[in-house]
Design a protein around this motif. Structure first.
Motif, PDB file in Angstrom:
ATOM      1  N   VAL A 163      -2.978  -2.184   4.818  1.00 43.20           N
ATOM      2  CA  VAL A 163      -1.676  -2.537   4.253  1.00 43.20           C
ATOM      3  C   VAL A 163      -0.566  -1.709   4.889  1.00 43.20           C
ATOM      4  CG1 VAL A 163      -2.685  -3.330   2.073  1.00 43.20           C
ATOM      5  CG2 VAL A 163      -1.912  -0.961   2.262  1.00 43.20           C
ATOM      6  N   GLN A 164      -0.857  -0.448   5.179  1.00 44.78           N
ATOM      7  CA  GLN A 164       0.168   0.399   5.789  1.00 44.78           C
ATOM      8  C   GLN A 164       0.440  -0.002   7.236  1.00 44.78           C
ATOM      9  OE1 GLN A 164      -0.045   4.789   4.541  1.00 44.78           O
ATOM     10  NE2 GLN A 164      -2.127   4.060   4.096  1.00 44.78           N
ATOM     11  N   LEU A 165      -0.633  -0.294   7.978  1.00 47.86           N
ATOM     12  CA  LEU A 165      -0.465  -0.667   9.384  1.00 47.86           C
ATOM     13  C   LEU A 165       0.244  -2.010   9.520  1.00 47.86           C
ATOM     14  CD1 LEU A 165      -3.944   0.529  10.650  1.00 47.86           C
ATOM     15  CD2 LEU A 165      -1.726   1.482  11.334  1.00 47.86           C
ATOM     16  N   ALA A 166      -0.043  -2.930   8.609  1.00 50.10           N
ATOM     17  CA  ALA A 166       0.657  -4.220   8.640  1.00 50.10           C
ATOM     18  C   ALA A 166       2.143  -4.025   8.371  1.00 50.10           C
ATOM     19  CB  ALA A 166       0.042  -5.179   7.629  1.00 50.10           C
ATOM     20  N   ARG A 167       2.482  -3.177   7.416  1.00 51.33           N
ATOM     21  CA  ARG A 167       3.895  -2.902   7.129  1.00 51.33           C
ATOM     22  C   ARG A 167       4.569  -2.222   8.317  1.00 51.33           C
ATOM     23  NH1 ARG A 167       5.670   0.442   3.783  1.00 51.33           N
ATOM     24  NH2 ARG A 167       7.606  -0.669   3.385  1.00 51.33           N
ATOM     25  N   LEU A 168       3.868  -1.314   8.988  1.00 54.67           N
ATOM     26  CA  LEU A 168       4.446  -0.644  10.146  1.00 54.67           C
ATOM     27  C   LEU A 168       4.752  -1.635  11.266  1.00 54.67           C
ATOM     28  CD1 LEU A 168       2.301   2.624  10.291  1.00 54.67           C
ATOM     29  CD2 LEU A 168       4.744   2.466   9.808  1.00 54.67           C
ATOM     30  N   ARG A 169       4.040  -2.758  11.267  1.00 53.40           N
ATOM     31  CA  ARG A 169       4.294  -3.793  12.278  1.00 53.40           C
ATOM     32  C   ARG A 169       5.293  -4.842  11.783  1.00 53.40           C
ATOM     33  NH1 ARG A 169      -1.244  -5.054  15.639  1.00 53.40           N
ATOM     34  NH2 ARG A 169      -2.299  -3.038  15.299  1.00 53.40           N
ATOM     35  N   GLY A 170       5.898  -4.586  10.630  1.00 56.84           N
ATOM     36  CA  GLY A 170       6.972  -5.450  10.170  1.00 56.84           C
ATOM     37  C   GLY A 170       6.560  -6.599   9.290  1.00 56.84           C
ATOM     38  N   ALA A 171       5.383  -6.541   8.682  1.00 59.22           N
ATOM     39  CA  ALA A 171       4.911  -7.612   7.811  1.00 59.22           C
ATOM     40  C   ALA A 171       5.266  -7.335   6.359  1.00 59.22           C
ATOM     41  CB  ALA A 171       3.400  -7.785   7.946  1.00 59.22           C
ATOM     42  N   THR A 172       5.345  -8.414   5.589  1.00 60.85           N
ATOM     43  CA  THR A 172       5.345  -8.331   4.131  1.00 60.85           C
ATOM     44  C   THR A 172       3.892  -8.408   3.693  1.00 60.85           C
ATOM     45  OG1 THR A 172       7.499  -9.400   3.928  1.00 60.85           O
ATOM     46  CG2 THR A 172       6.049  -9.475   1.998  1.00 60.85           C
ATOM     47  N   VAL A 173       3.450  -7.476   2.833  1.00 64.68           N
ATOM     48  CA  VAL A 173       2.022  -7.350   2.538  1.00 64.68           C
ATOM     49  C   VAL A 173       1.740  -7.599   1.064  1.00 64.68           C
ATOM     50  CG1 VAL A 173      -0.027  -5.899   2.739  1.00 64.68           C
ATOM     51  CG2 VAL A 173       1.832  -5.657   4.399  1.00 64.68           C
ATOM     52  N   ILE A 174       0.723  -8.422   0.825  1.00 59.48           N
ATOM     53  CA  ILE A 174       0.163  -8.655  -0.508  1.00 59.48           C
ATOM     54  C   ILE A 174      -1.249  -8.089  -0.492  1.00 59.48           C
ATOM     55  CG2 ILE A 174      -0.469 -10.405  -2.222  1.00 59.48           C
ATOM     56  CD1 ILE A 174       1.503 -12.299  -0.755  1.00 59.48           C
ATOM     57  N   GLY A 175      -1.622  -7.382  -1.538  1.00 56.47           N
ATOM     58  CA  GLY A 175      -2.963  -6.796  -1.582  1.00 56.47           C
ATOM     59  C   GLY A 175      -3.679  -7.117  -2.877  1.00 56.47           C
TER      60      GLY A 175
END
Length: 308
Positions: A163-175
């Motif tokens: 979730v953190q790496l996806a956010r660092l790449r500019g994504a909106t994250v649902i977990g």
């Protein structure tokens, strides 16, 4: 040397502390004095014999694929590291026998990376397998900046990194996670949803048009729901189901050693971009307890075995 080992495939209950010969320092290996070893789901899977069809196994067997510590020996073909250096490694070998739950660990040259001075070794030991698996899954998912990404089992070891790496790449994250971990996911910048029979409705309430990428860490019913969750041209990457390509046109990931990737992740930890959640630490003498605690995959973050 002292190590935690098994003589039969009966799960964590079979783990005992035993004496072993010190590992050899081969031409292309680094000998590491273990300060900490991360515990991963694959470790207790190995203890039950669940990986025997994929990798050769030899008893007695020392589990563990993650390690961090100080270098005490360097093979003659190895460059860039010397005794006294702090390193972390995804130390999986081609045969399962000489793992990282031991006082000394032999690490293939391809696997080690320097640990930044500001990163504690127990934190560094939590990064290799979980962090690189998450990073490789995100690569395989094809996600891009601005996408919406769904991470199943987002509060676990791999999920917390994903979730953190996806956010660092500019994504909106649902977990997806149990409700007790929802505040934790919010603290990582993730929108939590509850899994179970209402999974599709819960995700669609946040992403009405579906998600652009799915990171699957659980398989089963959650993975089965993929067609109802993915937006058009979305992609799923799984660490659980090798048939994900045939079923959904997705990608299956099995973590490989990658010094450049591990180095980057450790520096992201040092810079504060990646948070490492350690649920509990156990000394080597209590490695059995560490494995029992982590069994079932319901731990938030990582469990770590330490030298003392």
């Amino acid at each position: 040397m002292k190590a935690a080992a098994i003589r039969s495939f009966e799960g964590p209950d079979a783990v005992e502390i035993t004496d072993h010969d010190n590992p050899l320092v081969g031409p292309d290996t680094v000998l590491v004095e273990m300060a900490a070893a991360g515990v991963n789901p694959v470790d207790w899977k190995i203890l039950y014999g669940g990986m025997q069809g994929a990798i050769p196994h030899h008893l007695p067997l020392i589990p563990g694929w993650d390690v961090a510590g100080n270098v005490v020996g360097v093979g003659p073909a190895v460059e860039g590291v010397r005794p006294g250096d702090r390193v972390a490694a995804y130390a999986r070998k081609d045969h399962v026998r000489d793992g990282t739950f031991a006082e000394l660990v032999s690490v293939p040259d391809r696997a080690w990376a320097h640990v930044p001075d500001s990163v504690e070794l127990d934190v560094a030991a939590s990064v290799p397998l979980a962090g690189m698996t998450a990073d490789q899954l995100i690569d395989a998912s094809g996600m891009a900046m601005g996408d919406t990404v769904l991470v199943h089992a987002a509060a676990g070891g791999v999920g917390s990194f994903a979730v953190q790496l996806a956010r660092l790449r500019g994504a909106t994250v649902i977990g997806t996670a149990s409700e007790r971990n929802h505040d934790y996911l919010r603290s990582l910048g993730t929108t939590p949803v509850t899994y179970g029979e209402d999974l599709v409705a819960n995700v669609r309430s946040v992403a009405p048009d579906g998600v652009d990428a799915i990171i699957d860490l659980v398989g089963g019913d959650a993975l089965d729901a993929t067609p109802e969750l993915l937006a058009e041209e979305g992609h799923v990457a799984s660490v659980i189901d090798p048939e994900v390509k045939e079923r959904f046109g997705g990608s299956y990931v099995f973590c490989g050693a990658d010094r450049a990737r591990l180095t980057r992740l450790l520096h992201q930890v040092a810079e504060g971009d990646l948070r490492v959640e350690i649920a509990e630490r156990f000394p080597l003498d209590h490695a059995k307890d560490a494995l029992q605690t982590s069994e079932g995959g319901h731990v938030r973050g990582k469990v770590v075995v330490t030298s003392t």
